[in-house]
Design a protein around this motif. Sequence first.
Motif, PDB file in Angstrom:
ATOM      1  N   THR A   4       0.858  -1.181   0.000  1.00 44.66           N
ATOM      2  CA  THR A   4       0.000   0.000   0.000  1.00 44.66           C
ATOM      3  C   THR A   4       0.892   1.228   0.000  1.00 44.66           C
ATOM      4  O   THR A   4       1.771   1.374   0.857  1.00 44.66           O
ATOM      5  CB  THR A   4      -0.932   0.012   1.218  1.00 44.66           C
ATOM      6  N   VAL A   5       0.662   2.088  -0.971  1.00 46.61           N
ATOM      7  CA  VAL A   5       1.552   3.217  -1.235  1.00 46.61           C
ATOM      8  C   VAL A   5       0.762   4.524  -1.188  1.00 46.61           C
ATOM      9  O   VAL A   5      -0.288   4.646  -1.832  1.00 46.61           O
ATOM     10  CB  VAL A   5       2.216   3.076  -2.621  1.00 46.61           C
ATOM     11  N   ILE A   6       1.267   5.492  -0.460  1.00 47.47           N
ATOM     12  CA  ILE A   6       0.738   6.862  -0.469  1.00 47.47           C
ATOM     13  C   ILE A   6       1.622   7.702  -1.370  1.00 47.47           C
ATOM     14  O   ILE A   6       2.848   7.672  -1.247  1.00 47.47           O
ATOM     15  CB  ILE A   6       0.725   7.465   0.943  1.00 47.47           C
ATOM     16  N   VAL A   7       1.007   8.483  -2.245  1.00 47.43           N
ATOM     17  CA  VAL A   7       1.735   9.466  -3.045  1.00 47.43           C
ATOM     18  C   VAL A   7       1.063  10.813  -2.838  1.00 47.43           C
ATOM     19  O   VAL A   7      -0.125  10.972  -3.141  1.00 47.43           O
ATOM     20  CB  VAL A   7       1.749   9.111  -4.546  1.00 47.43           C
ATOM     21  N   VAL A  24      -2.617   8.923   6.558  1.00 51.82           N
ATOM     22  CA  VAL A  24      -2.232   7.582   6.994  1.00 51.82           C
ATOM     23  C   VAL A  24      -3.479   6.758   7.315  1.00 51.82           C
ATOM     24  O   VAL A  24      -3.569   5.574   6.959  1.00 51.82           O
ATOM     25  CB  VAL A  24      -1.290   7.665   8.208  1.00 51.82           C
ATOM     26  N   SER A  25      -4.451   7.388   7.961  1.00 48.55           N
ATOM     27  CA  SER A  25      -5.696   6.678   8.272  1.00 48.55           C
ATOM     28  C   SER A  25      -6.413   6.226   7.011  1.00 48.55           C
ATOM     29  O   SER A  25      -7.015   5.145   6.982  1.00 48.55           O
ATOM     30  CB  SER A  25      -6.616   7.573   9.111  1.00 48.55           C
ATOM     31  N   ALA A  26      -6.346   7.042   5.946  1.00 42.12           N
ATOM     32  CA  ALA A  26      -7.008   6.667   4.691  1.00 42.12           C
ATOM     33  C   ALA A  26      -6.420   5.381   4.132  1.00 42.12           C
ATOM     34  O   ALA A  26      -7.145   4.514   3.622  1.00 42.12           O
ATOM     35  CB  ALA A  26      -6.872   7.800   3.673  1.00 42.12           C
ATOM     36  N   ALA A  27      -5.107   5.241   4.229  1.00 41.83           N
ATOM     37  CA  ALA A  27      -4.461   4.007   3.755  1.00 41.83           C
ATOM     38  C   ALA A  27      -4.886   2.815   4.600  1.00 41.83           C
ATOM     39  O   ALA A  27      -5.218   1.741   4.076  1.00 41.83           O
ATOM     40  CB  ALA A  27      -2.947   4.167   3.783  1.00 41.83           C
ATOM     41  N   LEU A  28      -4.884   2.988   5.911  1.00 42.28           N
ATOM     42  CA  LEU A  28      -5.214   1.877   6.802  1.00 42.28           C
ATOM     43  C   LEU A  28      -6.691   1.499   6.678  1.00 42.28           C
ATOM     44  O   LEU A  28      -7.043   0.310   6.691  1.00 42.28           O
ATOM     45  CB  LEU A  28      -4.871   2.246   8.239  1.00 42.28           C
ATOM     46  N   ASP A  29      -7.554   2.494   6.559  1.00 41.33           N
ATOM     47  CA  ASP A  29      -8.984   2.218   6.448  1.00 41.33           C
ATOM     48  C   ASP A  29      -9.317   1.499   5.138  1.00 41.33           C
ATOM     49  O   ASP A  29     -10.157   0.593   5.109  1.00 41.33           O
ATOM     50  CB  ASP A  29      -9.790   3.517   6.533  1.00 41.33           C
ATOM     51  N   ARG A  61      -3.185  -1.518   5.696  1.00 44.81           N
ATOM     52  CA  ARG A  61      -1.749  -1.465   5.909  1.00 44.81           C
ATOM     53  C   ARG A  61      -1.171  -0.254   5.186  1.00 44.81           C
ATOM     54  O   ARG A  61      -1.830   0.374   4.350  1.00 44.81           O
ATOM     55  CB  ARG A  61      -1.072  -2.731   5.396  1.00 44.81           C
ATOM     56  N   LEU A  62       0.070   0.062   5.506  1.00 47.74           N
ATOM     57  CA  LEU A  62       0.828   1.091   4.792  1.00 47.74           C
ATOM     58  C   LEU A  62       2.258   0.613   4.678  1.00 47.74           C
ATOM     59  O   LEU A  62       2.866   0.208   5.673  1.00 47.74           O
ATOM     60  CB  LEU A  62       0.782   2.428   5.533  1.00 47.74           C
ATOM     61  N   ASP A  63       2.800   0.655   3.469  1.00 47.64           N
ATOM     62  CA  ASP A  63       4.155   0.162   3.226  1.00 47.64           C
ATOM     63  C   ASP A  63       5.106   1.226   2.688  1.00 47.64           C
ATOM     64  O   ASP A  63       6.306   1.162   2.957  1.00 47.64           O
ATOM     65  CB  ASP A  63       4.112  -1.003   2.225  1.00 47.64           C
ATOM     66  N   THR A  64       4.584   2.158   1.921  1.00 45.77           N
ATOM     67  CA  THR A  64       5.448   3.132   1.243  1.00 45.77           C
ATOM     68  C   THR A  64       4.798   4.504   1.263  1.00 45.77           C
ATOM     69  O   THR A  64       3.601   4.642   1.017  1.00 45.77           O
ATOM     70  CB  THR A  64       5.703   2.713  -0.216  1.00 45.77           C
ATOM     71  N   LEU A  65       5.603   5.514   1.539  1.00 48.71           N
ATOM     72  CA  LEU A  65       5.179   6.912   1.461  1.00 48.71           C
ATOM     73  C   LEU A  65       6.068   7.642   0.461  1.00 48.71           C
ATOM     74  O   LEU A  65       7.287   7.652   0.611  1.00 48.71           O
ATOM     75  CB  LEU A  65       5.288   7.583   2.834  1.00 48.71           C
ATOM     76  N   ILE A  83      10.255   5.196   2.433  1.00 44.87           N
ATOM     77  CA  ILE A  83       9.880   6.593   2.222  1.00 44.87           C
ATOM     78  C   ILE A  83      10.753   7.139   1.106  1.00 44.87           C
ATOM     79  O   ILE A  83      11.977   6.962   1.117  1.00 44.87           O
ATOM     80  CB  ILE A  83      10.074   7.439   3.493  1.00 44.87           C
ATOM     81  N   VAL A  84      10.119   7.784   0.131  1.00 50.34           N
ATOM     82  CA  VAL A  84      10.849   8.448  -0.951  1.00 50.34           C
ATOM     83  C   VAL A  84      10.475   9.925  -0.907  1.00 50.34           C
ATOM     84  O   VAL A  84       9.319  10.297  -1.129  1.00 50.34           O
ATOM     85  CB  VAL A  84      10.498   7.857  -2.334  1.00 50.34           C
TER      86      VAL A  84
END
Length: 302
Positions: free
Chosen positions: A17-20, A93-98, A102-106, A162-163
């Motif tokens: 799960t990746v946040i950009v 972060v909550s949006a990814a978990l919900d 999970r969260l793996d990459t930011l 994290i990138v």
Amino acid sequence: MPGTEPGTGPGLAHGRTVIVTGAGRGLGRAHALAFAAEGANVVVNDLGVGLDGAPGAEGGPAAAVVAEILARGGAAVAHGGDIATEAGASGLVSAALDAFGRLDTLVNNAGFLRDRMLVNLDGDDWDAVLRVHLKGHFLPLRHAAGYWRAEAKAGRPVAARIVNTSSGAGLLGSVGQGNYSAAKAGILGLTFVAAAELAGYGVQVNAIAPAARTRMTEGAIAAALPEPEDVSPLVVWLGSDASEGVTGQVFEAEGGRITVMQGWRPGPTARSATRWSPAEAGRATRKLLAQSDPPLPPYGAR
């Protein structure tokens, strides 16, 4: 699946799960689509503001990127919060978990410009650019790191990435962009500290200094720059399990070129057994400079 190359099995980011952030256009959009193509679940963050950060200037591009990913069979959700606020970063972060559990990459990418020569640069323009670029990196990083620390302390394995997004302006400076250059240089310092502090929790932190044709490079310079999609393969690799062991590094990426950037390192040195006089310090410094490579000029310098 660690180390899997595209076309030989599950994608390089399969199951992650990746946040950009700033993913509605340009580099962020390219990164989000590239991660989704490699099997990641993607949280697409974008405020939908104008190039100068003015609110509501151009609607909601995050939803459009999510629609693209879904149309291609991927998984994505949109987040429109202001990640330079505590509530926005926490909600990200909550949006990814919900959505994905999970969260793996930011991937910290959000930013805008308010370019002025220093004598014309007012405090509001200084604060606004540092807020979005630098605080907009710090707060998502801190909230994501808090989640990963809790996971590590609970005994659950963490292989987080994290990138961060710096710039050539952060490496060399850029005439007319004192605020932007300072923010992007600050991101490099943040990257080095985060890489050291978070390593024990299973988190790797790197930075890129990309060059690509985006809204932020509009004008004459943009015509000579490659597409943002050319930068994304490196970002996906850094954000995947395949980059195991790579942390605290800065990479320039432009078209087909990837360069490992090597920052401040000790150069020629002089020592005195007694305290220097000003004149002696000056003479010693002149000799040291004669032995040193001249600094590269800031972008835009004549």
